[in-house]
Design an enzyme around this catalytic site. Structure first.
Site, PDB file in Angstrom:
ATOM      1  N   PHE A  25       0.830  -1.192   0.000  1.00 13.79           N
ATOM      2  CA  PHE A  25       0.000   0.000   0.000  1.00 13.79           C
ATOM      3  C   PHE A  25       0.875   1.257   0.000  1.00 13.79           C
ATOM      4  CE2 PHE A  25      -2.639   3.105   2.478  1.00 13.79           C
ATOM      5  CZ  PHE A  25      -3.682   3.216   1.571  1.00 13.79           C
ATOM      6  N   SER A  93       3.736  -6.864   2.722  1.00 14.70           N
ATOM      7  CA  SER A  93       2.771  -6.034   3.435  1.00 14.70           C
ATOM      8  C   SER A  93       1.360  -6.234   2.867  1.00 14.70           C
ATOM      9  CB  SER A  93       3.222  -4.570   3.381  1.00 14.70           C
ATOM     10  OG  SER A  93       2.527  -3.782   4.303  1.00 14.70           O
ATOM     11  N   MET A  94       0.685  -5.165   2.406  1.00 15.02           N
ATOM     12  CA  MET A  94      -0.616  -5.367   1.777  1.00 15.02           C
ATOM     13  C   MET A  94      -0.501  -6.288   0.584  1.00 15.02           C
ATOM     14  SD  MET A  94      -3.146  -2.720  -0.235  1.00 15.02           S
ATOM     15  CE  MET A  94      -2.130  -2.750  -1.716  1.00 15.02           C
ATOM     16  N   ASP A 194       9.590  -4.389  13.173  1.00 16.26           N
ATOM     17  CA  ASP A 194       8.790  -3.832  12.088  1.00 16.26           C
ATOM     18  C   ASP A 194       8.004  -2.665  12.672  1.00 16.26           C
ATOM     19  OD1 ASP A 194       6.807  -3.278  10.139  1.00 16.26           O
ATOM     20  OD2 ASP A 194       6.885  -5.332   9.395  1.00 16.26           O
ATOM     21  N   HIS A 224      10.468  -3.208   8.106  1.00 12.41           N
ATOM     22  CA  HIS A 224       9.288  -3.634   7.345  1.00 12.41           C
ATOM     23  C   HIS A 224       9.594  -3.961   5.887  1.00 12.41           C
ATOM     24  CE1 HIS A 224       5.129  -4.120   6.293  1.00 12.41           C
ATOM     25  NE2 HIS A 224       5.208  -3.169   5.382  1.00 12.41           N
TER      26      HIS A 224
END
Length: 259
Positions: A25, A93-94, A194, A224
């Site tokens: 994202f 992530s997303m 993270d 992250h």
């Protein structure tokens, strides 16, 4: 709106094993491109699309939602399946959440799932009131650049439109309900530290999926955006070994070579 330099999609046609990469994202293919290129160098067909609303300016993201982002990777998966004998999905992530939904929805059409710091919910005090606040506040500071390695930068937006964040919140809730439909082999790689997605999200994913073949790796040196961080080589090696269980030539070439 022109795509930012470095945010372009990446595609590589090679063997009959494919990997679809999904970026995160407000990010872009730049955050996954080294991972994708190194798998391509080992004879894998690779697709790394640019999600709608990303890679240009944050205002463009404000007029998109999860249905647009998912539709893009869904189209790419179907295209890869027409080219390849088997297809793996991967994401950060997303992007990891997108990959998990592809696995849940496509079943045997996905050979395995590789995710790095997958997100499962919006961790913000604003989350419960986003349906209202998004009409009052246009955007908030972004989340890009959580990287431990000096000199490495992520190409991501400096601001996040709250309309898109609210859509993301709803997407996470939907995918959480679908995680029991994920039965494929799973490689889950989680950073020890993270500052964007808590490790609790990875734990939640593991507790919800139905996969019985699960490999988990802790990324000790990265934040992250681990795909651009100190553990980037480890991510590549683990991915090659994981894919190599279905495509032995790839696994043999990749094991211990660092790409």
């Amino acid at each position: 709106m022109p795509v930012l330099p470095g945010a372009e999609p990446y595609h590589h046609q090679a063997g009959d094993t494919g990997v679809l990469f999904c970026h995160g994202f407000t990010g872009s293919p730049q955050s996954l491109r080294p991972w994708a290129e190194r798998l391509a160098a080992h004879g894998l067909t690779v697709s790394l699309p640019l999600l709608p609303g990303h890679g240009t300016r944050w205002e463009d993201l404000a007029v998109t939602g999860w249905q647009d982002w998912y539709a893009e990777v869904d189209r790419e998966l179907l295209a890869l399946r027409r080219q390849c004998r088997e297809v793996f999905v991967a994401g950060l992530s997303m992007g990891g959440t997108l990959a998990l939904r592809l696995a849940a929805r496509h079943g045997e059409g996905v050979a395995g799932v590789m995710v790095v710091n997958p997100a499962n919910r919006v961790h913000s005090p604003l989350a419960p009131v986003l349906p209202v606040v998004k009409h009052l506040v246009r955007a908030v500071p972004g989340i890009a650049d959580d990287i431990a390695k000096p000199g490495r930068r992520e190409l991501g937006y400096a601001r996040m439109p709250l309309t898109a964040v609210d859509s993301l919140r709803r997407f996470f809730r939907l995918v959480d309900s679908e995680l029991p439909m994920v039965t494929q082999p799973l490689l889950l790689m989680t950073s020890r530290q993270d500052h964007t997605v808590p490790t609790a999200d990875s734990a939640r994913v593991l507790s919800r999926v139905s996969s019985t073949d699960v490999t988990r790796r802790v990324l000790e040196q990265s934040y992250h955006v681990a795909t651009l961080d100190f553990d980037a080589d480890l991510i590549v090696d683990e991915s090659l070994a994981f894919v190599g269980r279905s495509a032995p030539a790839v696994g043999k070439e990749g094991t211990g070579t660092g790409g």
